[in-house]
Structure formats: structure tokens, C-alpha cells
Design a protein around this motif. Structure first.
Motif, PDB file in Angstrom:
ATOM      1  N   VAL A   1       0.836  -1.200   0.000  1.00 34.91           N
ATOM      2  CA  VAL A   1       0.000   0.000   0.000  1.00 34.91           C
ATOM      3  C   VAL A   1       0.870   1.249   0.000  1.00 34.91           C
ATOM      4  N   ASP A   2       1.904   1.247   0.838  1.00 30.67           N
ATOM      5  CA  ASP A   2       2.797   2.402   0.926  1.00 30.67           C
ATOM      6  C   ASP A   2       3.505   2.651  -0.411  1.00 30.67           C
ATOM      7  N   LEU A   3       3.938   1.572  -1.073  1.00 30.50           N
ATOM      8  CA  LEU A   3       4.615   1.720  -2.356  1.00 30.50           C
ATOM      9  C   LEU A   3       3.668   2.270  -3.423  1.00 30.50           C
ATOM     10  N   GLN A   4       2.431   1.799  -3.411  1.00 35.07           N
ATOM     11  CA  GLN A   4       1.466   2.254  -4.401  1.00 35.07           C
ATOM     12  C   GLN A   4       1.098   3.722  -4.214  1.00 35.07           C
ATOM     13  N   LEU A   5       1.231   4.210  -2.994  1.00 36.71           N
ATOM     14  CA  LEU A   5       0.938   5.617  -2.723  1.00 36.71           C
ATOM     15  C   LEU A   5       2.102   6.535  -3.085  1.00 36.71           C
ATOM     16  N   GLU A   6       3.269   5.930  -3.313  1.00 37.55           N
ATOM     17  CA  GLU A   6       4.450   6.718  -3.666  1.00 37.55           C
ATOM     18  C   GLU A   6       4.277   7.260  -5.095  1.00 37.55           C
ATOM     19  N   PRO A   7       4.311   8.572  -5.287  1.00 37.29           N
ATOM     20  CA  PRO A   7       4.027   9.144  -6.621  1.00 37.29           C
ATOM     21  C   PRO A   7       5.018   8.742  -7.710  1.00 37.29           C
ATOM     22  N   THR A   8       6.229   8.344  -7.340  1.00 37.02           N
ATOM     23  CA  THR A   8       7.211   7.969  -8.354  1.00 37.02           C
ATOM     24  C   THR A   8       7.076   6.502  -8.794  1.00 37.02           C
ATOM     25  N   VAL A   9       6.207   5.744  -8.143  1.00 37.07           N
ATOM     26  CA  VAL A   9       6.001   4.330  -8.488  1.00 37.07           C
ATOM     27  C   VAL A   9       4.826   4.221  -9.447  1.00 37.07           C
ATOM     28  N   VAL A  10       5.072   3.712 -10.659  1.00 38.81           N
ATOM     29  CA  VAL A  10       4.007   3.594 -11.659  1.00 38.81           C
ATOM     30  C   VAL A  10       3.422   2.189 -11.713  1.00 38.81           C
ATOM     31  N   GLY A  11       4.076   1.218 -11.098  1.00 43.32           N
ATOM     32  CA  GLY A  11       3.546  -0.143 -11.110  1.00 43.32           C
ATOM     33  C   GLY A  11       4.348  -1.062 -10.230  1.00 43.32           C
ATOM     34  N   ILE A  12       3.689  -2.080  -9.701  1.00 41.65           N
ATOM     35  CA  ILE A  12       4.331  -3.095  -8.862  1.00 41.65           C
ATOM     36  C   ILE A  12       3.948  -4.457  -9.425  1.00 41.65           C
ATOM     37  N   TYR A  13       4.932  -5.311  -9.632  1.00 47.37           N
ATOM     38  CA  TYR A  13       4.692  -6.605 -10.258  1.00 47.37           C
ATOM     39  C   TYR A  13       5.421  -7.704  -9.481  1.00 47.37           C
ATOM     40  N   ASP A  14       4.849  -8.919  -9.531  1.00 49.73           N
ATOM     41  CA  ASP A  14       5.516 -10.075  -8.945  1.00 49.73           C
ATOM     42  C   ASP A  14       6.767 -10.410  -9.752  1.00 49.73           C
ATOM     43  N   ASP A  15       7.821 -10.805  -9.046  1.00 48.70           N
ATOM     44  CA  ASP A  15       9.051 -11.246  -9.699  1.00 48.70           C
ATOM     45  C   ASP A  15       8.912 -12.742  -9.966  1.00 48.70           C
ATOM     46  N   LEU A  16       8.378 -13.087 -11.122  1.00 51.29           N
ATOM     47  CA  LEU A  16       8.033 -14.475 -11.438  1.00 51.29           C
ATOM     48  C   LEU A  16       9.263 -15.372 -11.404  1.00 51.29           C
ATOM     49  N   ALA A  17       9.054 -16.620 -10.975  1.00 54.18           N
ATOM     50  CA  ALA A  17      10.107 -17.629 -10.990  1.00 54.18           C
ATOM     51  C   ALA A  17      10.069 -18.385 -12.306  1.00 54.18           C
ATOM     52  N   ASN A  18      11.241 -18.690 -12.841  1.00 56.08           N
ATOM     53  CA  ASN A  18      11.343 -19.480 -14.050  1.00 56.08           C
ATOM     54  C   ASN A  18      10.734 -20.859 -13.807  1.00 56.08           C
ATOM     55  N   SER A  19      10.012 -21.370 -14.798  1.00 55.68           N
ATOM     56  CA  SER A  19       9.350 -22.665 -14.639  1.00 55.68           C
ATOM     57  C   SER A  19      10.077 -23.788 -15.353  1.00 55.68           C
ATOM     58  N   GLY A  20      11.346 -23.606 -15.661  1.00 57.67           N
ATOM     59  CA  GLY A  20      12.126 -24.678 -16.277  1.00 57.67           C
ATOM     60  C   GLY A  20      12.843 -24.202 -17.518  1.00 57.67           C
ATOM     61  N   GLN A  21      14.048 -24.792 -17.795  1.00 61.59           N
ATOM     62  CA  GLN A  21      14.814 -24.369 -18.961  1.00 61.59           C
ATOM     63  C   GLN A  21      14.096 -24.685 -20.256  1.00 61.59           C
ATOM     64  N   ASP A  22      13.181 -25.671 -20.231  1.00 60.88           N
ATOM     65  CA  ASP A  22      12.489 -26.032 -21.459  1.00 60.88           C
ATOM     66  C   ASP A  22      11.156 -25.320 -21.584  1.00 60.88           C
ATOM     67  N   GLY A  23      10.862 -24.403 -20.675  1.00 65.00           N
ATOM     68  CA  GLY A  23       9.623 -23.665 -20.760  1.00 65.00           C
ATOM     69  C   GLY A  23       8.464 -24.338 -20.065  1.00 65.00           C
ATOM     70  N   GLY A  24       8.699 -25.414 -19.360  1.00 71.26           N
ATOM     71  CA  GLY A  24       7.610 -26.079 -18.654  1.00 71.26           C
ATOM     72  C   GLY A  24       8.099 -27.290 -17.909  1.00 71.26           C
ATOM     73  N   GLY A  25       7.314 -27.745 -16.944  1.00 70.43           N
ATOM     74  CA  GLY A  25       7.669 -28.949 -16.209  1.00 70.43           C
ATOM     75  C   GLY A  25       8.592 -28.683 -15.046  1.00 70.43           C
ATOM     76  N   ASP A  26       9.223 -29.732 -14.570  1.00 70.61           N
ATOM     77  CA  ASP A  26      10.111 -29.646 -13.417  1.00 70.61           C
ATOM     78  C   ASP A  26      11.283 -28.733 -13.727  1.00 70.61           C
ATOM     79  N   ASN A  27      11.533 -27.764 -12.845  1.00 67.97           N
ATOM     80  CA  ASN A  27      12.583 -26.794 -13.133  1.00 67.97           C
ATOM     81  C   ASN A  27      13.920 -27.161 -12.506  1.00 67.97           C
ATOM     82  N   VAL A  28      14.052 -28.355 -11.945  1.00 65.24           N
ATOM     83  CA  VAL A  28      15.348 -28.798 -11.429  1.00 65.24           C
ATOM     84  C   VAL A  28      15.892 -29.835 -12.409  1.00 65.24           C
TER      85      VAL A  28
END
Length: 220
Positions: free
Chosen positions: A22-49
Motif C-alpha cells: 500500500v505504501d509503495l502504491q501511494l508513492e508518486p514515483t512508483v508507476v507499477g508493482i509486479y511479482d518477480d516471477l520464478a522461471n518454470s524450467g529451462q524447457d519452458g515447462g515442467g520440473d525446473n530442477v
């Protein structure tokens, strides 16, 4: 700092996360907040280990099945100038084995984009990036396999760790390095489980800058 989006990646405390947002969204210099997505695998899907274990080199040098299937040997024979000479390919992955006999002479530097790691250390500690580098630019040197563009040079941009894991911010950081170094061909064998407006913005920026991007379709 992620120059391509004029943003920063931060980690919020698990306590009072809602109030911090909430505090970040009220900051006038912040135009957007997004989740830092985790990679889901080198092949683009499935088990990422996924860890690639190298096999013994073949007794004779040859074009691997995939490269032959798309008729690369025919192109090399019919068009001798189309073997990658003068081209630099950035491989955004787990790094590249800088000591590999078939690859080391073609590696022209790199960058570690992973948060908290030494930006100068792009040695592959998983194997997947080295695997991709071999498909792309393994040299014709009477050893191992022949790559699709065996005269090309490569830079290793490490955006995935030893388990093949990484985050969207790491990828954006790596793509920022690509733009800063004016590299025009990029390979990304990785993926995320959901769409990201930030990644879309970054990809569009690279496209408009004339960067050729190749990405995996995903095996999952």
C-alpha cells in the motif's frame, strides 16, 4: 536496478507485506508493482530442477540429429558463407562451460545476471547452457558434434542457477546487458508459468531495437 524498465527488484519482509505494498502504491514515483516471477524450467515447462550430465564425446565428429533434421549440413554445403562467421550469439541460460574443448575458443565473454552473484562469473554449473551452446555453435574441429553455426562466437549470459532456477528480474537484467552491449542475436531456452506485462515490454523494446530473439516453445 533494471535499466530496461527503469525499475528495481526488491524483496519485501513477510511481515506487514500488505501495508508495504500500500505504501509503495501511494508513492508518486512508483508507476507499477509486479511479482518477480520464478522461471518454470529451462524447457519452458515442467520440473525446473534439471541437471545435464555430460556424455563421453563420440568417436567421430558429426552433425547431431536435430541439426541434421533441419538440413543444416545441406545449407553449409550449398552456402559456404552461412556458417555463422561474424555473428555473436548471446545464450541466456545457466552459463557455458568455459573449458569445453568444442566451445571455449568461441566464447567471447559474458555476464552473470543473477542477483547477489559475481557478474563476472558465467561458468556453467548445471549443464543446460553448455548443451544449448553446443547445438548453436559447436566448432568443426574433428571433435564432438558440429553446431548449426559453428563459426559463430558466443557470449554466456547466466540468468539461471545450478538448478536451472531464476527469476524474471534476472532475465530482465540479462537482457539489459544485451542491449548495452549491442548484441543482435539472443537464445532463451527458458520459460515462465504465466504472462508478464514487464517481460512483454522488454521483449518489444529489444524487437524494436532490431534484436533477433529465439525462445523455446516448451516441452511441458
Amino acid at each position: 536496478f533494471l535499466s530496461l524498465i527503469n525499475g528495481v527488484a526488491i524483496e519485501l519482509s513477510p511481515e506487514n507485506t500488505a501495508q508495504a505494498l500500500v505504501d509503495l502504491q501511494l508513492e508518486p514515483t512508483v508507476v507499477g508493482i509486479y511479482d518477480d516471477l520464478a522461471n518454470s524450467g529451462q524447457d519452458g515447462g515442467g520440473d525446473n530442477v534439471i541437471v545435464i550430465t555430460p556424455d563421453d564425446p563420440p568417436s567421430q565428429e558429426f552433425y547431431p540429429w536435430g541439426v541434421s533434421t533441419i538440413h543444416v549440413p545441406d545449407v553449409h554445403q550449398e552456402y559456404p558463407d552461412l556458417k555463422g562467421s561474424g555473428v555473436i550469439v548471446a545464450i541466456l541460460d545457466t552459463g557455458i562451460d568455459t573449458n569445453h574443448q568444442d566451445l571455449s575458443k568461441s566464447i567471447k565473454g559474458g555476464y552473470n545476471a543473477l542477483a547477489g552473484q559475481d557478474s563476472r562469473s558465467y561458468q556453467d554449473d548445471n549443464g543446460h547452457g553448455t548443451h544449448m551452446a553446443g547445438i548453436i555453435a559447436s566448432r568443426m574441429n574433428r571433435f564432438g558434434v558440429v553446431g548449426a553455426a559453428y563459426q559463430a562466437q558466443m557470449v554466456a549470459v547466466k540468468v539461471l542457477d545450478h538448478n536451472g532456477n531464476g527469476r524474471l528480474s534476472d532475465l530482465i537484467n540479462g537482457l539489459g546487458w544485451i542491449i548495452a552491449n549491442k548484441i543482435r542475436v539472443v537464445n532463451m531456452s527458458l520459460g515462465f508459468s504465466e504472462n508478464s506485462p514487464l517481460l512483454e515490454r522488454v521483449i518489444r523494446h529489444l524487437y524494436e531495437a532490431g534484436v533477433i530473439m529465439v525462445a523455446s516453445a516448451g516441452n511441458g
